[in-house]
Scaffold this active site. Structure first.
Site, mmCIF file in Angstrom:
data_model
loop_
_atom_site.group_PDB
_atom_site.id
_atom_site.type_symbol
_atom_site.label_atom_id
_atom_site.label_comp_id
_atom_site.label_asym_id
_atom_site.label_seq_id
_atom_site.Cartn_x
_atom_site.Cartn_y
_atom_site.Cartn_z
ATOM 1 N N ASN A 9 0.816 -0.982 -0.001
ATOM 2 C CA ASN A 9 -0.068 0.137 -0.145
ATOM 3 C C ASN A 9 0.868 1.303 -0.041
ATOM 4 O OD1 ASN A 9 -1.907 1.892 0.450
ATOM 5 N ND2 ASN A 9 -2.348 1.156 2.554
ATOM 6 N N LYS A 11 0.026 4.400 -0.333
ATOM 7 C CA LYS A 11 -0.589 5.445 0.245
ATOM 8 C C LYS A 11 -0.122 6.680 -0.577
ATOM 9 C CE LYS A 11 -0.310 3.140 4.703
ATOM 10 N NZ LYS A 11 -0.059 3.215 6.158
ATOM 11 N N HIS A 98 -9.576 1.070 5.057
ATOM 12 C CA HIS A 98 -8.294 1.283 5.542
ATOM 13 C C HIS A 98 -8.566 2.260 6.808
ATOM 14 C CE1 HIS A 98 -4.140 2.622 6.795
ATOM 15 N NE2 HIS A 98 -3.772 1.515 6.022
ATOM 16 N N GLU A 100 -7.029 4.834 8.030
ATOM 17 C CA GLU A 100 -6.772 6.202 7.637
ATOM 18 C C GLU A 100 -7.849 6.841 6.855
ATOM 19 O OE1 GLU A 100 -2.865 5.527 5.479
ATOM 20 O OE2 GLU A 100 -2.045 4.940 7.535
ATOM 21 N N GLU A 170 -5.358 -4.991 10.605
ATOM 22 C CA GLU A 170 -4.374 -3.836 10.757
ATOM 23 C C GLU A 170 -4.386 -3.284 12.204
ATOM 24 O OE1 GLU A 170 -2.455 -2.907 6.838
ATOM 25 O OE2 GLU A 170 -4.040 -1.404 7.240
ATOM 26 N N GLY A 176 2.450 2.513 10.695
ATOM 27 C CA GLY A 176 3.451 3.314 10.543
ATOM 28 C C GLY A 176 4.102 4.096 11.974
ATOM 29 N N SER A 215 3.423 -2.114 10.253
ATOM 30 C CA SER A 215 5.000 -1.937 10.529
ATOM 31 C C SER A 215 5.490 -3.361 10.159
ATOM 32 C CB SER A 215 5.424 -1.658 12.045
ATOM 33 O OG SER A 215 4.759 -0.376 12.158
HETATM 34 P P1 PGA Z 1 2.987 0.219 7.661
HETATM 35 O O1 PGA Z 1 1.355 0.415 7.029
HETATM 36 O O2 PGA Z 1 3.438 -0.894 6.880
HETATM 37 O O3 PGA Z 1 3.612 1.501 7.369
HETATM 38 O O4 PGA Z 1 2.576 0.387 9.261
HETATM 39 C C1 PGA Z 1 0.526 -0.654 6.954
HETATM 40 C C2 PGA Z 1 -0.682 0.058 6.133
HETATM 41 O O5 PGA Z 1 -1.377 0.943 6.687
HETATM 42 O O6 PGA Z 1 -1.297 -0.649 5.322
#
Ligand code: PGA
Length: 252
Positions: A9, A11, A98, A100, A170, A176, A215
């Site tokens: 992803n 983003k 997601h 976010e 997640e 992140g 992460s």
């Molecule tokens: P990350 O994000 O690996 O940077 O923690 C995962 C995601 O949001 O899909």
């Protein structure tokens, strides 16, 4: 045997020329790769046409995903991108729900249900994200929160529709942040998700791929992927580095 999937992803990262470089690096690094892992990348909308064409022409074994889509079929919805438009560019998958998007863009379950249907109707597969926030885990409400996310959206599908869905667990506190769920925490939640889905859909639950996200990186991927209910990963930060992303694919 369930499918094994590693999805990147991106983003809101990379300009198109940078995205093109990244895809060419992935092409080089996966050329000789003999693997039963499905590799997916989800670049920003603006890159999909160009990258989709490149992937098709070079016959790379990487599938294209979008990071979101509209909850309406077409029409006067300024700024939105429809599921049909994405399919037309070669997308096979769409990430939906997601954290976010739930957090910053007030994505709700009603809208997600519409999106899932539109994506499935276009013959694509939704990657449906669920996960609890830190305060919810600290209050020991993580199972309840995740079960509710599943019930509000996936329980409204029919079994044959569910067979097109990929779930991504997640934990929001791990996205992140560099904080990863332990492999035991991931397995515990993945097994629970499969049980909740099984309560409604029976044996369909045995087939649904459940990816871990948060992460995930080359140093922890193999430990997480070794768990029996973890069928792959949804990778954010580490998917922007071709070496790291392919290392994660290889760690299966
Ligand atoms: P990350 O994000 O690996 O940077 O923690 C995962 C995601 O949001 O899909």
């Amino acid at each position: 045997m369930r499918r094994k999937i590693v999805a990147g992803n991106w983003k809101m990262n990379t300009l198109l020329p940078e995205g093109e470089v990244l895809v060419k690096q992935l092409e080089f690094l996966t050329e000789e790769l003999e693997s039963d892992v499905e590799i997916i990348i989800a670049p920003p909308f603006t890159h999909l046409a160009v990258l989709g064409k490149y992937i098709k022409e070079t016959k790379m074994k990487i599938a294209l995903a979008a990071q979101n889509c509209a909850d309406q079929e077409k029409g006067a919805f300024t700024g939105e991108v429809s599921a049909a438009m994405l399919r037309n560019l070669g997308c096979k998958f769409v990430i939906l729900g997601h954290s976010e998007r739930r957090e910053y863009y007030a994505e709700n379950n009603e809208s997600l249900y519409k999106k899932i249907n539109l994506v499935i109707n276009e013959g694509m597969q939704p990657i449906f994200c669920v996960g609890e926030k830190l305060e919810e885990r600290q209050a020991n409400r993580h199972f309840e929160v995740v079960a509710q996310q599943i019930k509000d959206v996936l329980y409204r599908l029919r079994g044959v529709e569910l067979d097109n869905v990929i779930v991504a667990y997640e934990p929001v506190w791990a996205i992140g942040t560099g904080m990863t769920a332990t492999s035991d925490q991931a397995e515990e939640m993945h097994a629970y998700i499969r049980r909740v889905i099984g309560d409604k859909f029976g044996e369909h639950a045995d087939r649904i791929p459940i990816l871990y996200g948060g992460s995930c990186k080359p140093s922890n991927a193999s430990e997480i992927f070794s768990k029996s209910n973890v069928d792959g990963g949804l990778i954010g930060g580490a998917s922007l580095d071709a070496q790291d992303f392919v290392a994660i694919v290889k760690s299966f």
